[in-house]
Design a protein around this motif. Sequence first.
Motif, PDB file in Angstrom:
ATOM      1  N   GLY A   1       0.801  -1.225   0.000  1.00  0.00           N
ATOM      2  CA  GLY A   1       0.000   0.000   0.000  1.00  0.00           C
ATOM      3  C   GLY A   1       0.826   1.263   0.000  1.00  0.00           C
ATOM      4  O   GLY A   1       0.338   2.323   0.403  1.00  0.00           O
ATOM      5  N   ASP A   2       2.065   1.190  -0.467  1.00  0.00           N
ATOM      6  CA  ASP A   2       2.966   2.348  -0.494  1.00  0.00           C
ATOM      7  C   ASP A   2       2.778   3.097  -1.811  1.00  0.00           C
ATOM      8  O   ASP A   2       3.387   2.757  -2.830  1.00  0.00           O
ATOM      9  CB  ASP A   2       4.415   1.874  -0.337  1.00  0.00           C
ATOM     10  N   LEU A   3       1.940   4.143  -1.797  1.00  0.00           N
ATOM     11  CA  LEU A   3       1.611   4.871  -3.023  1.00  0.00           C
ATOM     12  C   LEU A   3       2.810   5.594  -3.609  1.00  0.00           C
ATOM     13  O   LEU A   3       2.985   5.632  -4.835  1.00  0.00           O
ATOM     14  CB  LEU A   3       0.483   5.873  -2.760  1.00  0.00           C
TER      15      LEU A   3
ATOM     16  N   ASP B   1      -6.554   7.017  -6.966  1.00  0.00           N
ATOM     17  CA  ASP B   1      -7.026   5.658  -7.244  1.00  0.00           C
ATOM     18  C   ASP B   1      -7.178   4.854  -5.961  1.00  0.00           C
ATOM     19  O   ASP B   1      -6.208   4.678  -5.225  1.00  0.00           O
ATOM     20  CB  ASP B   1      -6.049   4.935  -8.174  1.00  0.00           C
ATOM     21  N   SER B   2      -8.373   4.373  -5.723  1.00  0.00           N
ATOM     22  CA  SER B   2      -8.574   3.526  -4.548  1.00  0.00           C
ATOM     23  C   SER B   2      -7.956   2.154  -4.761  1.00  0.00           C
ATOM     24  O   SER B   2      -7.617   1.454  -3.809  1.00  0.00           O
ATOM     25  CB  SER B   2     -10.068   3.378  -4.245  1.00  0.00           C
ATOM     26  N   ASP B   3      -7.790   1.767  -6.021  1.00  0.00           N
ATOM     27  CA  ASP B   3      -7.205   0.469  -6.351  1.00  0.00           C
ATOM     28  C   ASP B   3      -6.253   0.651  -7.529  1.00  0.00           C
ATOM     29  O   ASP B   3      -6.674   1.015  -8.634  1.00  0.00           O
ATOM     30  CB  ASP B   3      -8.317  -0.521  -6.717  1.00  0.00           C
TER      31      ASP B   3
END
Length: 219
Positions: free
Chosen positions: A123-125, A170-172
Amino acid sequence: MGRPVRTQLLGDQIVTLLRNQIIHGEIPQGSRIVEGEIAERYDVSRGPVRDAFARLLSEGLLEKKRQGCVVRGVSEKDVWDIYEVRVLFEESAVSHVISHLDTTDWTGMEQSIEGMHKALESGDLNQYALEDLNFHDALILCSHNARIIGFWSTIMPIFSVMLQVTNAQDSDLTPSFDDHVAILESLKSGENVDVKSLINRHLEGSLNRMIRALQSSSR
């Protein structure tokens, strides 16, 4: 005699900080920005700040006016223009790769996809954005066109921040990851038309997200 390394590193750090703040809208468009104030804020001499301002002027994020440097920021027209250039660069790289499949080094793109996968799982954007950019950088390097590579290097830092902005929307990020996997697979298969359409679709999605982010911040 060259300047001290520390001064050069400070200039790089300051330009990175200011570029991020400008593109994220933390320093509003039209704001006057002063060397002395920035130097005092970061407790440095004016030399590295002057270097940072020169870089930002060349990138079009600042502009010189009679009262000094003013934040120009990134407009919708800028985003359209930058992405148009990027599509041309990547299409050129694709054509070269397709013509030289036997000699293309896939390592950079493969490592970037592996990095994107790990960032996606954690989850590291920001790390995902970095690996995303590294993928496209590796593709453009495969063009073996020194001019394209040189021009790309001047706008790559801007795209680095833009990707942080667009990926945050973006949520995904799985569809983005799947796009990169499909692009690499199509490249390796030698399907020129197919990979160009994949890249155009992928970059169009990124462009639209950046435009939405700009429109949202201006409200």
